[in-house]
Design a protein around this motif. Sequence first.
Motif, PDB file in Angstrom:
ATOM      1  N   GLU A 120      47.522  35.689  71.106  1.00  0.00           N
ATOM      2  CA  GLU A 120      46.549  36.517  70.394  1.00  0.00           C
ATOM      3  C   GLU A 120      46.194  35.843  69.083  1.00  0.00           C
ATOM      4  OE1 GLU A 120      45.413  39.434  67.295  1.00  0.00           O
ATOM      5  OE2 GLU A 120      47.339  38.393  67.430  1.00  0.00           O
ATOM      6  N   TRP A 121      44.883  35.774  68.801  1.00  0.00           N
ATOM      7  CA  TRP A 121      44.377  35.179  67.557  1.00  0.00           C
ATOM      8  C   TRP A 121      43.457  36.177  66.882  1.00  0.00           C
ATOM      9  CZ3 TRP A 121      39.339  33.864  65.923  1.00  0.00           C
ATOM     10  CH2 TRP A 121      39.251  33.023  64.799  1.00  0.00           C
ATOM     11  N   MET A 122      43.794  36.508  65.618  1.00  0.00           N
ATOM     12  CA  MET A 122      43.006  37.467  64.839  1.00  0.00           C
ATOM     13  C   MET A 122      42.277  36.687  63.751  1.00  0.00           C
ATOM     14  SD  MET A 122      42.632  40.878  64.746  1.00  0.00           S
ATOM     15  CE  MET A 122      42.191  42.219  63.633  1.00  0.00           C
ATOM     16  N   TRP A 123      40.981  36.798  63.707  1.00  0.00           N
ATOM     17  CA  TRP A 123      40.173  35.896  62.889  1.00  0.00           C
ATOM     18  C   TRP A 123      40.538  35.922  61.404  1.00  0.00           C
ATOM     19  CZ3 TRP A 123      36.902  37.237  58.872  1.00  0.00           C
ATOM     20  CH2 TRP A 123      36.574  38.599  58.752  1.00  0.00           C
ATOM     21  N   ASP A 124      40.701  37.109  60.827  1.00  0.00           N
ATOM     22  CA  ASP A 124      40.961  37.173  59.390  1.00  0.00           C
ATOM     23  C   ASP A 124      42.357  36.681  59.029  1.00  0.00           C
ATOM     24  OD1 ASP A 124      41.673  39.583  60.793  1.00  0.00           O
ATOM     25  OD2 ASP A 124      42.125  40.502  58.872  1.00  0.00           O
ATOM     26  N   GLU A 125      43.287  36.777  59.987  1.00  0.00           N
ATOM     27  CA  GLU A 125      44.638  36.293  59.730  1.00  0.00           C
ATOM     28  C   GLU A 125      44.701  34.767  59.746  1.00  0.00           C
ATOM     29  OE1 GLU A 125      47.289  38.201  62.427  1.00  0.00           O
ATOM     30  OE2 GLU A 125      46.982  40.199  61.560  1.00  0.00           O
ATOM     31  N   SER A 126      43.652  34.132  60.238  1.00  0.00           N
ATOM     32  CA  SER A 126      43.622  32.671  60.244  1.00  0.00           C
ATOM     33  C   SER A 126      43.132  32.102  58.918  1.00  0.00           C
ATOM     34  CB  SER A 126      42.725  32.165  61.389  1.00  0.00           C
ATOM     35  OG  SER A 126      41.350  32.323  61.088  1.00  0.00           O
ATOM     36  N   ILE A 127      42.530  32.951  58.081  1.00  0.00           N
ATOM     37  CA  ILE A 127      41.980  32.494  56.797  1.00  0.00           C
ATOM     38  C   ILE A 127      42.317  33.488  55.682  1.00  0.00           C
ATOM     39  CG2 ILE A 127      40.116  31.037  57.692  1.00  0.00           C
ATOM     40  CD1 ILE A 127      38.247  33.505  57.433  1.00  0.00           C
ATOM     41  N   PRO A 128      43.582  33.862  55.518  1.00  0.00           N
ATOM     42  CA  PRO A 128      43.923  34.920  54.548  1.00  0.00           C
ATOM     43  C   PRO A 128      43.596  34.562  53.108  1.00  0.00           C
ATOM     44  CG  PRO A 128      45.903  33.799  55.318  1.00  0.00           C
ATOM     45  CD  PRO A 128      44.776  33.326  56.188  1.00  0.00           C
ATOM     46  N   ASP A 129      43.772  33.304  52.738  1.00  0.00           N
ATOM     47  CA  ASP A 129      43.512  32.912  51.356  1.00  0.00           C
ATOM     48  C   ASP A 129      42.032  33.036  51.011  1.00  0.00           C
ATOM     49  OD1 ASP A 129      46.183  32.401  51.006  1.00  0.00           O
ATOM     50  OD2 ASP A 129      46.001  30.239  51.364  1.00  0.00           O
ATOM     51  N   LEU A 130      41.177  32.647  51.955  1.00  0.00           N
ATOM     52  CA  LEU A 130      39.743  32.754  51.714  1.00  0.00           C
ATOM     53  C   LEU A 130      39.326  34.211  51.585  1.00  0.00           C
ATOM     54  CD1 LEU A 130      36.934  31.542  51.469  1.00  0.00           C
ATOM     55  CD2 LEU A 130      36.788  31.518  53.975  1.00  0.00           C
ATOM     56  N   VAL A 131      39.842  35.071  52.448  1.00  0.00           N
ATOM     57  CA  VAL A 131      39.525  36.501  52.369  1.00  0.00           C
ATOM     58  C   VAL A 131      39.929  37.056  51.010  1.00  0.00           C
ATOM     59  CG1 VAL A 131      40.073  38.787  53.298  1.00  0.00           C
ATOM     60  CG2 VAL A 131      39.663  36.875  54.866  1.00  0.00           C
ATOM     61  N   ASP A 132      41.126  36.696  50.553  1.00  0.00           N
ATOM     62  CA  ASP A 132      41.595  37.186  49.252  1.00  0.00           C
ATOM     63  C   ASP A 132      40.735  36.656  48.109  1.00  0.00           C
ATOM     64  OD1 ASP A 132      43.621  38.614  50.429  1.00  0.00           O
ATOM     65  OD2 ASP A 132      45.169  37.103  50.063  1.00  0.00           O
ATOM     66  N   ASP A 133      40.290  35.413  48.251  1.00  0.00           N
ATOM     67  CA  ASP A 133      39.469  34.817  47.190  1.00  0.00           C
ATOM     68  C   ASP A 133      38.087  35.465  47.098  1.00  0.00           C
ATOM     69  OD1 ASP A 133      41.484  33.079  46.518  1.00  0.00           O
ATOM     70  OD2 ASP A 133      40.664  31.376  47.629  1.00  0.00           O
ATOM     71  N   LEU A 134      37.532  35.867  48.226  1.00  0.00           N
ATOM     72  CA  LEU A 134      36.159  36.371  48.255  1.00  0.00           C
ATOM     73  C   LEU A 134      36.043  37.838  47.845  1.00  0.00           C
ATOM     74  CD1 LEU A 134      34.711  34.768  51.531  1.00  0.00           C
ATOM     75  CD2 LEU A 134      34.268  34.095  49.164  1.00  0.00           C
ATOM     76  N   PHE A 135      37.107  38.630  48.073  1.00  0.00           N
ATOM     77  CA  PHE A 135      36.981  40.077  47.878  1.00  0.00           C
ATOM     78  C   PHE A 135      38.128  40.626  47.029  1.00  0.00           C
ATOM     79  CE2 PHE A 135      35.404  39.060  52.214  1.00  0.00           C
ATOM     80  CZ  PHE A 135      34.049  39.214  51.963  1.00  0.00           C
ATOM     81  N   THR A 136      37.775  41.458  46.067  1.00  0.00           N
ATOM     82  CA  THR A 136      38.780  42.076  45.203  1.00  0.00           C
ATOM     83  C   THR A 136      39.454  43.241  45.907  1.00  0.00           C
ATOM     84  OG1 THR A 136      37.505  41.458  43.236  1.00  0.00           O
ATOM     85  CG2 THR A 136      39.177  43.179  42.976  1.00  0.00           C
ATOM     86  N   GLN A 137      38.657  44.080  46.569  1.00  0.00           N
ATOM     87  CA  GLN A 137      39.176  45.213  47.325  1.00  0.00           C
ATOM     88  C   GLN A 137      38.691  45.074  48.758  1.00  0.00           C
ATOM     89  OE1 GLN A 137      41.329  47.292  46.301  1.00  0.00           O
ATOM     90  NE2 GLN A 137      41.247  47.136  44.073  1.00  0.00           N
ATOM     91  N   ASN A 138      39.501  44.418  49.571  1.00  0.00           N
ATOM     92  CA  ASN A 138      39.027  44.103  50.912  1.00  0.00           C
ATOM     93  C   ASN A 138      39.081  45.294  51.865  1.00  0.00           C
ATOM     94  OD1 ASN A 138      38.183  42.597  53.158  1.00  0.00           O
ATOM     95  ND2 ASN A 138      40.298  42.363  53.776  1.00  0.00           N
ATOM     96  N   GLY A 139      40.251  45.824  52.096  1.00  0.00           N
ATOM     97  CA  GLY A 139      40.372  46.918  53.052  1.00  0.00           C
ATOM     98  C   GLY A 139      40.412  46.399  54.474  1.00  0.00           C
ATOM     99  N   PRO A 140      41.338  46.900  55.294  1.00  0.00           N
ATOM    100  CA  PRO A 140      41.497  46.370  56.645  1.00  0.00           C
ATOM    101  C   PRO A 140      40.486  46.875  57.669  1.00  0.00           C
ATOM    102  CG  PRO A 140      43.104  48.091  56.242  1.00  0.00           C
ATOM    103  CD  PRO A 140      42.388  47.876  54.951  1.00  0.00           C
ATOM    104  N   HIS A 141      39.726  47.909  57.334  1.00  0.00           N
ATOM    105  CA  HIS A 141      38.789  48.450  58.330  1.00  0.00           C
ATOM    106  C   HIS A 141      37.461  48.823  57.687  1.00  0.00           C
ATOM    107  CE1 HIS A 141      37.484  50.324  62.044  1.00  0.00           C
ATOM    108  NE2 HIS A 141      37.063  51.342  61.332  1.00  0.00           N
ATOM    109  N   GLY A 142      36.373  48.233  58.205  1.00  0.00           N
ATOM    110  CA  GLY A 142      35.039  48.541  57.700  1.00  0.00           C
ATOM    111  C   GLY A 142      34.821  48.089  56.276  1.00  0.00           C
ATOM    112  N   GLY A 143      35.697  47.213  55.785  1.00  0.00           N
ATOM    113  CA  GLY A 143      35.596  46.746  54.419  1.00  0.00           C
ATOM    114  C   GLY A 143      34.623  45.593  54.259  1.00  0.00           C
ATOM    115  N   PRO A 144      34.643  44.926  53.111  1.00  0.00           N
ATOM    116  CA  PRO A 144      33.647  43.886  52.847  1.00  0.00           C
ATOM    117  C   PRO A 144      33.745  42.675  53.768  1.00  0.00           C
ATOM    118  CG  PRO A 144      35.293  43.954  51.098  1.00  0.00           C
ATOM    119  CD  PRO A 144      35.512  45.165  51.936  1.00  0.00           C
ATOM    120  N   LYS A 145      34.955  42.332  54.254  1.00  0.00           N
ATOM    121  CA  LYS A 145      35.041  41.152  55.114  1.00  0.00           C
ATOM    122  C   LYS A 145      34.301  41.397  56.431  1.00  0.00           C
ATOM    123  CE  LYS A 145      39.524  42.285  57.183  1.00  0.00           C
ATOM    124  NZ  LYS A 145      40.976  42.181  56.964  1.00  0.00           N
TER     125      LYS A 145
END
Length: 261
Positions: free
Chosen positions: A134-159
């Motif tokens: 199983e491969w989850m897209w956001d888990e493959s790039i966690p640092d980038l997600v953290d860098d791009l968004f202050t309040q990401n949220g796991p569902h329906g959020g900015p990512k």
Amino acid sequence: MYLADETWPDLGAYFDEESLAIVPLGSTEQHGPHLPEGTDHMIAEALAHEAAERTGYLCTPTINVGVSPHHRQFHGTMWVDAPVFRDYVESFSRNLTYHGIDRIVYVNAHGGNVEHLQEVGRRLHETETAYAIEWMWDESIPDLVDDLFTQNGPHGGPKETAMIMHIARDLVHDDRLEDARDGGLVDMEDGDYRIHGARTFYDAADNTDNGVLGDQTDATPEKGTELFEAASDQLVKLCDWLDDQPFEDLMPEPHVHERER
């Protein structure tokens, strides 16, 4: 190569040379007032098709409905029970092995599917049928997600909002981004998720009135493009790595008693 577009003789030529399949899976469920219910399966499909186009590996049709009963209070959410989902995925995975596939990448974009896809992979591995991960897209790039968004949220959020802005711009309701933020739960630390060490919720509606988390106003198409390209790169690398592994090295280790002989 997209399986559903090919003829059986052309697919036979693929199976003669390759043994890897990419399987996109997602869900059809609420993603707040601003995103389509197909958000998860649209993201999975777009990433899987991109990786298949770049590598030449086989991509199967997308599984659009997943394990989503925790979103059932919101209109239109579809789901299948977890045991049914696991059995279905295992069944079509074994179907792929009948044609010569022995390694599978489940390109997943729905958190509710994760543990069930991992269980299917364990079953196939235990019986030495195939190596499926199983491969989850956001888990493959966690640092980038953290860098791009202050309040990401796991569902329906900015990512996810940014990704759909990249994949299907016209399906994002820009005029509802502030409503999504203000009617949801922006900061995860504000939620009462655990009390005395126990998880205290079962459904999304227990935590957020409109079904979403994070600050959706932080999403832009440009950020979506950056996420998509970075995640695609990771998926391509994973597929190439998996294709290079000898099958016997992917199978279970022998019992310690056998190794001691």
